[in-house]
Design a protein around this motif. Structure first.
Motif, mmCIF file in Angstrom:
data_model
loop_
_atom_site.group_PDB
_atom_site.id
_atom_site.type_symbol
_atom_site.label_atom_id
_atom_site.label_comp_id
_atom_site.label_asym_id
_atom_site.label_seq_id
_atom_site.Cartn_x
_atom_site.Cartn_y
_atom_site.Cartn_z
ATOM 1 N N HIS A 8 0.825 -1.201 0.000
ATOM 2 C CA HIS A 8 0.000 0.000 0.000
ATOM 3 C C HIS A 8 0.866 1.262 0.000
ATOM 4 C CE1 HIS A 8 -3.084 2.853 0.013
ATOM 5 N NE2 HIS A 8 -2.374 3.490 0.918
ATOM 6 N N HIS A 11 -7.048 -2.327 4.002
ATOM 7 C CA HIS A 11 -8.167 -2.142 3.074
ATOM 8 C C HIS A 11 -8.036 -3.025 1.840
ATOM 9 C CE1 HIS A 11 -5.799 1.549 1.444
ATOM 10 N NE2 HIS A 11 -5.501 0.491 0.740
ATOM 11 N N HIS A 12 -6.879 -3.670 1.682
ATOM 12 C CA HIS A 12 -6.772 -4.640 0.591
ATOM 13 C C HIS A 12 -7.286 -6.010 1.009
ATOM 14 C CE1 HIS A 12 -4.327 -2.008 -1.992
ATOM 15 N NE2 HIS A 12 -3.895 -1.524 -0.841
HETATM 16 CU CU LIG Z 1 -4.013 0.453 -0.600
#
Ligand SMILES: [Cu+2]
Lengths: 545, 110, 226
Positions: free
Chosen positions: A260, A309-310
């Motif tokens: 990220h 959030h992945h």
């Molecule tokens: Cu991300």
């Protein structure tokens, strides 16, 4: 109006010595410790990988013209999107602005003769090339089909493709990023010219500094995750393999802890470029200098807090999902602040639409779209719907292509006169910028719609009702491809035939514009000193040095 | 030269002796049943040993602020990684597993 | 970095002063060490997680390790850190003979550590607790590992070999750096004004020591020995 025409080429009898003509021969390039030459080595390498990665994208888009798949076997299709992702992310986007423009500009902008560790800088290029060689080996010997994310246990146990060389290639390349980041941090801390205080630094340097934080603290975690994957695949030891007691989500945690923030490795440098271009072509002081600078650092820190959030749909706990969702919304704040500040800088500025500015304006619009659609994905419930669809593909291409690549091209146009000493043909450059903007939107906007309608990513086939939008996307990709080829041609052309640029064709502020183009080997003829803030466009008639 | 104070020889020896005593202590503590505190004691002593090496052998005590920030940042980011990964695994059991699907009674939508 | 010539301070062309050069070198190595923290950090995270998930298996497997050798090795490594710290001091105070001697001593202690570590690895092969290659414990070892589950015990040994192996690799690199340092010290390259390479190598060596300071309790002392 273009300021380029206001500067007459300096008539000189003999070309003065600069970093390009001070030495000749392949040794003077391959063993150089000059940050400017290393930047050019990187430029050539990443351009090569950009077109390789682009070729995979073109093949994919051709394949998807037909709902049944027009070109390749499904297994090959899996390899196409994997190799496209790996090469574009690790071998083009991540090194693009830091290793080319950053390498070239960081010492120039702070008024230093070189980076703090020139030998490490050269070493980082060799490491990059070695990693690239491993990855190209895996491409030539059949490719990888795991997706660029290498999720276990598929990658560790089941995938029947060249996972090991590809993973090792990325592992190795990581160290080149680490060395670059280390070099930048030390250089920015210790090598600034007299008077170059933190708050007089160009914002590009703030973004390079923030990017370097991620390089240094994030990359090693990816390295160890890929190394464990390598051991797992060779020895089947079981750290990530559920059948042997391990946990595949641990791999995802380690992977996204880096990957990220890696998004911000790609976008932060582009934001830095935009912060240089916008005030220059608005002839205005940048609005909210300190806020932009601090928001870069804030983004770098916050980017480490959102990786979950992945993993909303992977079995991660719902409570952690909530926290990660909230934090993901938070990271949007500093990004939005930047957009507001650039817009405020444009307000009442005397704007000229030179090619770099066209890219910068394109960046602001496309990044805003990419960022706002990111909020859809940061909220838990919509992400459950959109995860794994083309919506995500469109979202991150708006950030990475609409954002990072636009920023990179804008920066290349802005500093090309400094790098090469020559001007490119402005008309062609504006045309290319327009073609890229149109082609990009035609390629990726339909993908938002496809994703919203439910078309999953990474499939070689799709239902017939999606064909119209897919054909639009493929048509856009062909326009985009042409758009990317044009700058390659005129940049190459301008190296020999372009008009002489002079030290400061844009009338820009900043130390890099106060030295000849191309700069001499040691960057400055006299040691520079700084007495003013950056972007002082209102008060001084700069440029006609 | 940057003002790098020369640490007295005596300090190094004292730190070294303290480190050896701590090795003996931590090894000895492993043979006593302290319940969950065995881990706490072992890691606590390791932390003290690390601080001794950092502060005296690595001269962190006499280093500038920037070096302190770097060291603290490394520790902070490591805790971030471990902390957020554990936040996931420890909170997974907070919701009871939903009842298993049965094909005979399809879920009804309101 | 810098090239030094005997007896004087050489300042690389990109630096303005020897202070700047020294500070850049020190900051550089500290940032590198931060990178290393995160590099080992991935392993520590995985270890902590699996230890938490499979505590009985990990505790049982930990008791297979030889605590005496672990403790001795810890003392050996700490001693080498002590001699390394003294080397830096010898360089600062320009005591060339002492510097060379202390560097040799540090290398010897490092070699002893690796020797003991190698012997422990050998023991693991004898006990058939090497993951993937030879994991088939028998007799008493099997009886001690079985209650916690052999699969998870194997996971412990994975982490044991990865973490100590990566640590040993860093030791070997450190020995190489020390060797180069020794050659330069014998060539009288260092003096009270120029000793940054000794300091930088020392910081690296101490860092490797700190990693072991944590590996020892995590791997050897987990379950207690009562
Ligand atoms: Cu991300």
């Amino acid at each position: 109006m273009s300021t380029a025409t206001t500067v007459a080429p300096e008539p000189r009898a003999a070309t003065p010595l600069n970093y390009l003509n001070v030495e000749y021969g392949w040794r003077s390039w391959l063993f150089t410790k000059d940050h400017k030459r290393i930047a050019l080595l990187y430029l050539i390498s990443i351009t090569f990988y950009f077109f390789i990665g682009g070729a995979f994208a073109v093949l994919m888009r051709i394949h998807l013209i037909d709902p049944q798949g027009a070109l390749v076997q499904p297994e090959t299709y899996n390899k196409l999107f994997t190799m496209h992702g790996i090469i574009m992310i690790f071998f083009f986007l991540i090194p693009s602005i830091p290793s080319v423009l950053g390498n070239f500009l960081v010492p120039l902008m702070i008024g230093a003769r070189d980076l703090a560790f020139p030998r490490l800088n050269l070493l980082s290029w060799y490491i990059y090339m070695l990693g690239g060689a491993f990855t190209m080996y895996s491409v030539i010997h059949g490719g990888v089909d795991t997706g660029w994310t290498f999720y276990t246990p598929y990658s560790s146990t089941y995938a029947n493709s060249q996972v090991i060389p590809a993973a090792l290639g990325i592992f190795i390349t990581g160290f080149s990023s680490i060395l670059t980041g280390l070099n930048f941090i030390v250089t920015i801390h210790k090598m600034r010219a007299p008077g170059m205080t933190w708050f007089r630094m160009p914002l590009f340097l703030w973004s390079m500094y923030a990017t370097s934080i991620i390089f240094v603290l994030g990359t090693p975690v990816l390295a160890i995750a890929l190394f464990l994957l390598f051991l797992e695949r060779v020895f089947q030891v079981g750290i990530f393999t559920p059948a042997l007691g391990g946990d595949p989500l641990l791999f995802q945690h380690l992977f996204w802890f880096y990957s990220h923030p890696a998004v911000y490795i790609m976008i932060l440098p582009a934001m830095g470029v935009i912060s240089e271009i916008v005030p220059c072509f608005s002839r205005k002081r940048i609005f909210g200098y300190k806020v932009i600078g601090f928001s870069s650092v804030a983004i770098a820190v916050l980017s480490f807090l959102v990786w979950g959030h992945h993993m909303f749909v992977t079995g991660q706990s719902i409570y952690t999902g909530l926290v990660f969702s909230a934090l993901s919304f938070m990271v949007a704040i500093p990004s939005a602040i930047k957009v507001f500040n650039w817009t405020a800088t444009l307000y009442k500025g005397s704007i000229s639409y030179d090619a770099p500015m066209l890219y910068a304006l394109g960046f602001i619009g496309l990044f805003t779209m990419g960022g706002l659609t990111g909020l859809f994905l940061a909220s838990l419930s919509t992400d459950v719907q959109l995860n794994g669809t083309y919506f995500i593909v469109a979202h991150f291409h708006y950030i990475m292509v609409g954002g990072a690549v636009m920023g990179y091209l804008g920066g290349m146009h802005y500093w090309w006169p400094k790098i090469s000493g020559r001007l490119y043909p402005e008309i062609w450059a504006r045309l290319a910028a327009a073609i890229i903007f149109v082609g990009f939107n035609l390629t990726f906007f339909p993908q938002f719609m496809l994703g919203y309608l439910g078309m999953p990513r990474r499939y070689a086939f799709y239902p017939a009702e999606f064909q119209f939008l897919n054909v639009m996307s493929s048509a856009g990709a062909s326009i985009l491809g042409v758009g990317y080829l044009i700058p390659l041609i005129y940049f190459a052309w301008s190296m020999r035939y372009g008009p002489i640029a002079g030290p400061n064709p844009w009338g820009a502020t900043g130390l890099e514009w106060q030295t000849p183009s191309p700069p001499p080997k040691d960057n400055f003829e006299q040691p520079p000193a700084v007495a003013d803030e950056a972007y002082d466009y209102a008060h001084q008639e700069v440029g006609l040095v | 030269m940057a003002a790098q104070p020369i640490v007295p020889f005596r300090t190094y020896v004292l730190v070294f002796v303290a480190l050896l005593v701590l090795v003996a202590l931590t090894t000895g503590a492993a043979f006593i049943d302290l319940g969950p505190f065995n881990t706490v004691v072992a890691l606590g002593i390791a932390f003290i040993k690390m601080m001794l090496v950092l502060l005296f052998f690595m001269h962190l005590l006499h280093s500038n602020k920037l070096t302190h920030v770097t060291a603290v940042a490394a520790a902070f980011w490591l805790l971030l990684l471990i902390g957020l990964v554990f936040a996931d695994y420890t909170s997974r059991g907070w919701i009871p597993d939903p009842a298993p699907w049965s094909s005979s009674a399809p879920p009804t939508h309101p | 970095m810098s090239e030094a010539h005997s007896g004087r301070i050489h300042i690389a062309h990109q630096f303005e002063s020897s202070d700047q050069q020294h500070e850049a070198g020190t900051l550089g190595i500290w940032i590198f060490l931060a990178t290393e923290v995160m590099f080992f950090g991935g392993l520590f995270t995985g270890y902590a997680l699996d230890r938490w998930l499979y505590y009985p298996a990990f505790a049982a497997a930990s008791r297979i390790l030889d605590i005496r050798l672990g403790a001795i090795n810890t003392a050996v490594l700490l001693t080498s850190s002590f001699t390394m710290a003294l080397s830096v001091r010898a360089a600062q105070t320009a005591k060339r003979g002492a510097l060379a001697l202390l560097l040799i001593l540090t290398m010897l202690l490092g070699a002893v550590f690796l020797g003991i570590k190698g012997f422990e690895y050998y023991q693991k092969f004898v006990e058939h607790v090497v993951p993937s290659l030879d994991f088939a414990p028998q007799g008493e070892v099997l009886a001690r590992l079985a209650p916690g589950g052999l699969g998870h015990a194997q996971l412990f040994f994975c982490f044991y070999f990865f973490m100590t192996g990566l640590h040993a690799l860093h030791m070997i690199v450190g020995l190489g750096l020390l060797f180069v340092l020794l050659l330069r010290a014998l060539g009288s390259e260092f003096n009270a004004g120029y000793y940054a390479p000794v300091e930088v190598t020392g910081l690296y060596w101490h860092f490797v020591d700190i990693i072991w300071i944590f590996l020892f309790p995590l791997l050897y002392l987990i379950g207690g020995r009562f």
